[in-house]
Design an enzyme around this catalytic site. Structure first.
Site, PDB file in Angstrom:
ATOM      1  N   ALA A  41       0.863  -1.174   0.000  1.00 52.48           N
ATOM      2  CA  ALA A  41       0.000   0.000   0.000  1.00 52.48           C
ATOM      3  C   ALA A  41       0.904   1.230   0.000  1.00 52.48           C
ATOM      4  CB  ALA A  41      -0.872  -0.018   1.250  1.00 52.48           C
TER       5      ALA A  41
ATOM      6  N   GLU B 138      -0.738  -9.118  -1.370  1.00 56.75           N
ATOM      7  CA  GLU B 138      -2.174  -9.366  -1.162  1.00 56.75           C
ATOM      8  C   GLU B 138      -2.954  -9.251  -2.468  1.00 56.75           C
ATOM      9  OE1 GLU B 138      -2.158  -6.493   2.181  1.00 56.75           O
ATOM     10  OE2 GLU B 138      -3.342  -8.013   3.228  1.00 56.75           O
TER      11      GLU B 138
ATOM     12  N   GLU C 220       4.015  -5.827   7.028  1.00 61.25           N
ATOM     13  CA  GLU C 220       3.232  -4.806   7.735  1.00 61.25           C
ATOM     14  C   GLU C 220       3.582  -4.705   9.211  1.00 61.25           C
ATOM     15  OE1 GLU C 220       2.092  -6.793   5.407  1.00 61.25           O
ATOM     16  OE2 GLU C 220       0.612  -5.772   4.155  1.00 61.25           O
TER      17      GLU C 220
END
Ligand code: 3H9
Length: 678
Positions: free
Chosen positions: A66, A108, A128
């Site tokens: 992200a 992901e 993460e």
């Protein structure tokens, strides 16, 4: 090829659609990338001539996660789950073609593709946890359905990626492609179409989890117990574990809900904000303010190190380990032999632990040239002086180096406190002189303070920073001041710790409070570890400080099992009654009124003056930015990463104004910047 938007293209190779993300530097899943992917998969869904899709990335890597810089900002563009649904629900097989690092949200996304292939160098991970988070886009639910709960647990809680071979073995990818990756992925897609293979949706297949909640309960319990120490203080590892447990215990969509709720808790918490701050701060530290864009660091192909003691030897190992030859100079054969033997023993111990082979030990040792003469440093590109802290000796050495070293060679001192400008004045080339302050053990600790002298050239500074990076250090630029950034602030903490034990706190209380805060050890444990007699001499001791008196009473710290604590053979410690009495006597003699001191006062008095000193360091321009100070404390002194460093902590947790007011009450001189903002 059609541009869906500025960062996503949709191309064709016959009946195979090729979606390419091109968003440098790391193809992070920004709003634009998500919008582009949503657009591309919408177009594909409406085109019956497409038989399969390859999802690939341009540039150095597959999607690396992200976009962390978007976190905490209002949402924009297509949501990530919507993009993933479009991929997973595509009417034709989607094949992710992976190179570089498929990390976090990137992996992901790849896990929503029906098949994955990669090149041989690709890496796969869910890092993460290192940002105080957990994979929030289905990673905790899909990964265990591919590699099993046990391996998924290790991957999400460590954040460590696995390589292509391991990914193939674990079933995370179908194939390692030789040659051109996109071409290989297209060929694979054709095979899938030709063989009529199914749309493999990971969410629908729980067969690889490795067991159910009951049968896997002992595995989770063992894992928690084995890692309790490593995870102490951090919120994210436990939240990650809970999500993998949910993957095992619940249907996919229910597990996703647990993941979402745990993710949101972490995302809105202070720990993740701190760890994300550290991620960017680390990268920021590498940047030198005002460096002309065309500055080229000098190549460093050989290094000279003066001093084969603990520091010199540790420093040498950094270079030997990355293939840079080192000439190490001592004054006496015996000291030289001892230093070389320590380096060899350290390498052999690592080899015994399986970190590398015995051949590698020999290869590293072969790069080391022992010498008893500074003259042997005439051709090296960088010299690092690591003798003890004595200005006269350092100046003498630099005077000699000035005559010996080749023109342009960087001359660095590993001093921890001394004035680098004065050291440079012993040479006729101060532009080549700077400080390279390593932290002990120098082959392990990541911090490197690069001390920029008044006359150090930009190129010399850039070279020291670049070589630091090459040997795996995090370099931080410091100006010339007593103790530079780290030790200057440490001095303020120690000053208060020393006062606290005279006023009524016990050393063990001070240590406990700081350990509970998250430091690996407190100041008195640290003194015992370093040795109470460092810089102390029986001949000159006047019994003026507690330390003098401890040493006079034969307390030397861990090395003789007696210090602020008594140590048994296994280094278990108990507070030393002898030390306690010495402290009490000293306080009585000085007329200090002892009183009850609570934990909050200990914490404030140890940490607030440190933050104040950090602000003064900024006032004086001795650090380039507040976040550099955080990096120094996290990597050099064990400040807990989940508290973001002293300046982050002051700004976002303790509160600058609160600290300033408390310091004023303590009668301290408060930095203007502490009040105004860093
Ligand atoms: C996540 O994915 C959450 C999900 O579960 C979804 C939840 C809903 N975002 O490190 P480098 C920048 S969390 C924004 O020097 P390298 C970086 O700041 C994310 N920016 O290169 C730097 O900028 P600058 C999980 C990012 O080759 C530049 O890119 N993913 C991001 O040594 C180059 O970076 C991760 O945690 C990002 N995600 O290493 C991976 N990543 O040049 C984090 C990098 O202005 N990234 N930047 O200083 C990395 O580990 C390394 O950057 C990587 C490349 C290995 C990819």
């Amino acid at each position: 090829m059609t541009a869906i938007n500025s960062v996503v293209d949709l191309g064709r190779d016959g009946e195979i659609a090729i979606v390419t993300v091109n968003s440098p530097p790391v193809n992070a899943l920004s709003a634009d990338v998500r919008d582009g992917l949503a657009g591309a998969f919408a177009a594909i869904a409406g085109d019956s001539s497409v038989k399969a899709v390859v999802l690939a990335c341009a540039g150095r890597t597959f999607i690396a996660g992200a976009d962390i810089s978007e976190f905490g900002k209002p949402p924009r563009g297509a949501s990530l789950p919507a993009v993933q649904d479009a991929i997973e629900g595509a009417p034709v097989p989607v094949i992710a073609a992976i190179h570089g690092t498929a990390l976090g949200g990137g992996l992901e996304v790849a896990l929503t593709a029906h098949y994955r292939v990669s090149d041989a160098r690709a890496k796969f991970g869910l890092p993460e946890v290192k940002l105080g988070l957990l994979p929030g886009a289905g990673g905790t639910q899909r990964l265990p359905r591919v590699v099993g709960a046990k391996q998924a647990l290790a991957m999400v809680t460590s954040g460590t990626p696995i390589g292509a071979k391991a990914a193939l073995a674990a079933g995370l990818i179908e194939e390692i492609v030789e040659g051109d990756l996109t071409a290989g992925a297209v060929a694979f897609a054709r095979k899938v179409v030709a063989e009529g293979r199914p749309l493999k949706r990971i969410r629908d297949d729980a067969s690889k989890l490795g067991g159910d909640a009951a049968s896997l309960a002992p595995m989770f319990a063992e894992f928690r117990a084995a890692n309790a120490r490593a995870f102490k203080g951090f919120d994210a590892p436990e939240a990650n574990i809970k999500c993998i447990e949910a993957a095992v215990a619940l249907p996919f969509d229910e597990g996703l809900k647990v993941e979402r709720s745990e993710f949101m808790k972490l995302m809105t918490g202070l720990q993740s904000a701190a760890q994300r701050h550290v991620f960017f701060a680390e990268r920021q530290a590498a940047k030198i303010d005002g460096l002309p864009a065309d500055t080229q660091p000098l190549p460093i192909a050989s290094v000279g190190i003066i001093g084969a003691g603990t520091m010199g030897g540790g420093i040498a190992m950094n270079f030997l380990s990355v293939g840079i030859p080192v000439t190490i100079v001592e004054t006496k054969q015996e000291a030289l032999d001892r230093g070389i033997a320590v380096i060899r023993r350290n390498y052999e111990n690592s080899a015994k632990k399986g970190r590398f082979s015995m051949e590698e030990v020999e290869a590293r040792m072969a790069r080391l040239t022992p010498s008893l003469s500074l003259d042997d440093l005439h051709s090296v590109d960088l010299v690092i002086e690591a003798v003890f802290e004595n200005m006269a000796i350092k100046k003498e050495i630099f005077g000699k180096l000035d005559r010996i070293a080749k023109p342009g060679a960087i001359l660095a001192s590993n001093t921890s406190y001394l004035n680098v400008d004065e050291i440079a004045s012993a040479t006729a080339r101060p532009e080549s002189v700077l400080g390279m302050h390593f932290f002990s053990p120098a082959n392990v600790m990541r911090l490197l303070e690069v001390v920029n002298g008044a006359r150090t050239s930009k190129q010399a500074l850039a070279t020291a920073m670049a070589v630091g990076k090459q040997i795996g250090k995090i370099g931080v630029v410091s100006g010339v001041c007593h103790g530079f950034i780290g030790n200057r602030m440490l001095g303020k903490r120690q000053e208060q710790a020393n006062k606290l034990i005279l006023e009524g706190a016990r050393p063990a209380d001070v240590d406990r409070v700081l350990v509970e805060f998250g430091f690996p050890m407190g100041p008195f444990q640290m003194s015992d570890l370093a040795g109470l007699d460092i810089g102390w001499s029986a001949d000159t001791s006047k019994g003026e400080t507690v330390r003098d008196r401890l040493c006079e009473a034969g307390l030397r710290g861990q090395k003789n099992g007696k210090g602020f604590y008594d140590y048994d053979a296994d280094r278990n410690r108990t507070p030393s009654p002898v030390a306690e009495q010495i402290i009490l006597d000293y306080a009585a003699e000085k007329g200090i009124n002892r009183r009850e001191i609570d934990d909050q006062e200990i914490l404030e008095r140890c940490l607030y003056p440190m933050v104040n000193e950090g602000a003064k360091i900024l006032d004086e321009g001795m650090a380039q930015r507040a976040s550099d100070i955080d990096i120094v404390w996290i990597n050099g002194y064990g400040w807990p990463v989940y508290r973001g460093g002293p300046m982050f902590w002051a700004e976002h947790d303790a509160g600058r104004e609160t600290i300033a007011a408390a310091l004023e009450r303590m009668g301290m001189d408060v930095s203007p910047r502490l009040k105004a903002g860093f």
